[in-house]
Motif scaffolding. Structure first.
Motif, mmCIF file in Angstrom:
data_model
loop_
_atom_site.group_PDB
_atom_site.id
_atom_site.type_symbol
_atom_site.label_atom_id
_atom_site.label_comp_id
_atom_site.label_asym_id
_atom_site.label_seq_id
_atom_site.Cartn_x
_atom_site.Cartn_y
_atom_site.Cartn_z
ATOM 1 N N ILE A 1 0.838 -1.199 0.000
ATOM 2 C CA ILE A 1 0.000 0.000 0.000
ATOM 3 C C ILE A 1 0.874 1.251 0.000
ATOM 4 O O ILE A 1 1.836 1.350 0.756
ATOM 5 N N LYS A 2 0.512 2.152 -0.885
ATOM 6 C CA LYS A 2 1.266 3.407 -0.961
ATOM 7 C C LYS A 2 0.983 4.207 0.301
ATOM 8 O O LYS A 2 -0.186 4.384 0.680
ATOM 9 N N LYS A 3 2.049 4.711 0.920
ATOM 10 C CA LYS A 3 1.859 5.445 2.178
ATOM 11 C C LYS A 3 1.167 6.780 1.908
ATOM 12 O O LYS A 3 1.599 7.552 1.050
ATOM 13 N N ALA A 4 0.089 7.012 2.633
ATOM 14 C CA ALA A 4 -0.647 8.277 2.462
ATOM 15 C C ALA A 4 0.163 9.398 3.104
ATOM 16 O O ALA A 4 0.957 9.159 4.009
ATOM 17 N N SER A 5 -0.069 10.614 2.604
ATOM 18 C CA SER A 5 0.653 11.744 3.206
ATOM 19 C C SER A 5 0.108 12.007 4.613
ATOM 20 O O SER A 5 -1.067 11.740 4.898
ATOM 21 N N GLN A 6 0.964 12.514 5.458
ATOM 22 C CA GLN A 6 0.596 12.767 6.867
ATOM 23 C C GLN A 6 -0.571 13.763 6.908
ATOM 24 O O GLN A 6 -0.491 14.836 6.317
#
Lengths: 228, 311
Positions: free
Chosen positions: B2-7
């Motif tokens: 899973i692509k890490k979502a932005s903070q």
């Protein structure tokens, strides 16, 4: 990344849990802390987690002296660490998926992203099919996998594991160690407190040996040329 | 993978955190329904008593106005004064800051009203040859101090246009004393019961925290801030308080329903026509807002005393 400089920890006047311990850990390293019960392994992890203040010396993480971190900012520091406990510490009133999603929810991610990431983390520790179960419905080994998934789901830079294989049989222990190795390959720094010498020997990573609060050895085991 | 979502930014994190905490705060009381019901019931009783006194106070204001009619000031004017001059003088009195109403009654009306009075009509035959003066009935504002009324009456007495001023000082003094006593009683009881609300809620939240100690400790270790660990307990406190406030309003309606007939016959015996009023929509909303504020403060104080997220 981590630097212990002559760190001591005392409980009361005469009970010294750590004595003048100095060592450094590079970013992306994986190492074991070993020694008998009461040697100071867990104390080192607790100091790193800021669960207790150090008594003397200096402990720096990412170049910052953690003694200077204000109480109100401890939670921000902890967001960079994933902790694995011997007793798993899973919340019984939440499903496995909800337990693993917790660190992401705390960081403010949406439920959909948190659950999606939690599912992926559970797949990574080979327990994806148990996502909707409650912790008490799982075996001890499965619960520990959930604990590991919860520790790395938010992709912290440092993972601390306190006797993660304490209650597990050797085969399961080795499987868990392979998960740690995999996470280490992804760039996470991993410190594991364990007294399982057989396992430590198998993994051939750096070992810090503690005895009565003192660091008595720091070595990298050499591969056995005669090993099958 | 899973692509890490932005903070998430601060506001998004804050909103999501509150949304989750609200959900948890709402669900917490249902996990131990009997215990929660007992807490709500106790809080409702604590809210009910000051609420009841306040509503009685609001009704008393109407009753006081009616009683104050009996303590109104009768200004008898000089006999030579014609009706036009009396009207101008009445207008002057009416414009004084402490005056609520001033009504001019000419001598014929005074005579007529005395004839109609059951007691006075018997003696009116003896004195009907007498000329009656014009009269201005003055009612001062209900919150005017007796001393100011006294000064006002003294000034009227020395006015050359005035023959005599009739004023029952003792009655006004007594009325003010009763009013002040009731008001103080209402204030003290409200304060005491709000204190009890704080103690009960504080205790309930402390028990909840003890029950969830390991959960809270875990949340701290995985990076939850003090505010994040507290939120759900704050919401739980507010939920308990709001339900308790609604219940206390129900208690109030029931008690007023029971009291209605008794009070009606009581006031009729005193020759008054007053009905007992409950609260209007604005007052009900004020009660709910006050209850939410009180319970939020109580929950906040209780949580501050708990050493969360400390080394």
């Amino acid at each position: 990344m981590i630097s212990f400089k002559r760190v001591s920890k005392s409980y009361g006047k005469d009970n010294k849990a750590l004595r003048d311990v100095s060592f450094e850990v590079e970013a992306g390293e994986m190492l074991f802390l070993t020694g008998h019960s009461g040697a100071g392994k867990t104390t080192i992890l607790r100091l790193l987690m800021m669960m207790q203040p150090i008594s003397y010396g200096q402990l720096c993480v990412n170049g910052k002296d953690i003694n200077t971190i204000k109480t109100k900012d401890i939670h921000k520091y902890r967001l960079n660490i994933g902790m694995i406990f011997q007793d798993h510490r899973l919340l019984d009133n939440k499903t496995v998926l909800e337990n693993v999603a917790l660190p992401l929810q705390i960081r403010g991610y949406s439920d959909s992203y948190s659950f999606k990431s939690a599912r992926a983390a559970l797949q990574q520790v080979s327990i994806g099919e148990k996502a909707e179960f409650y912790p008490q419905e799982l075996s001890s080994g499965q619960q520990q996998r959930v604990g590991i998934a919860r520790a790395f789901v938010a992709k912290p830079s440092l993972i601390l594991a306190d006797e993660p294989t304490g209650n597990l049989d050797p085969d399961l222990s080795l499987e868990l160690m392979q998960i740690f190795e995999e996470l280490n390959k992804q760039g996470m720094t991993i410190i594991i407190a364990s007294h399982d010498l057989f396992l430590i020997k198998r993994l051939q990573k750096r070992v810090l040996v503690l005895d009565k609060g003192e660091l008595i050895d720091d070595f990298n085991p050499q591969p056995n040329p005669y090993a099958p | 993978m899973i692509k890490k979502a932005s903070q998430p930014n601060g506001l998004v994190k804050y909103t999501r955190g509150h949304k989750r905490a609200l959900g948890e705060g709402l669900s917490m009381p249902w996990k131990q329904p009997i215990k929660s019901f007992m807490t709500i019931l106790t809080l409702a009783i604590c809210f009910f008593i000051p609420l009841f006194l306040w509503t009685i106070w609001l009704n008393y204001d109407e009753l006081k106005e009616s009683w104050q009619q009996q303590g109104s000031i009768a200004v008898f004017l000089e006999g030579k004064m014609d009706l036009k001059e009396a009207g101008i003088f009445m207008q002057e009195i009416k414009e004084m800051p402490l005056v609520d109403t001033a009504v001019l009654t000419d001598s014929n009306q005074v005579k007529k009203s005395l004839f109609e009075d059951a007691q006075f009509s018997q003696v009116m035959d003896l004195i009907q040859a007498q000329d009656f003066p014009k009269q201005i009935s003055v009612k001062v504002k209900s919150d005017t101090a007796v001393e100011l009324v006294d000064d006002f009456v003294n000034n009227l007495t020395i006015n050359p246009q005035v023959e005599y001023v009739s004023y029952d000082k003792q009655w006004l003094t007594q009325l003010e004393a009763i009013t002040q006593t009731l008001l103080q009683m209402a204030r003290i009881s409200a304060l005491m019961f709000l204190l009890i609300v704080m103690v009960i809620l504080g205790n309930t939240i402390a028990n909840e925290i003890t029950d969830h100690k390991s959960e809270l400790r875990l949340l701290e270790l995985i990076g939850a801030s003090d505010a994040q660990t507290r939120r759900s307990f704050l919401y739980m406190g507010v939920v308990l308080g709001t339900i308790a406030a609604l219940l206390s309003l129900l208690f109030l309606s029931v008690s007023f329903y029971w009291l209605e007939d008794t009070v009606a016959s009581l006031v009729q015996n005193f020759g008054m026509n007053i009905t007992l009023h409950g609260l209007n929509v604005a007052q009900v909303l004020s009660v709910l807002i006050a209850a939410i504020l009180v319970t939020w403060i109580a929950a906040r104080l209780s949580l501050s005393s708990q050493q969360l997220n400390q080394i």
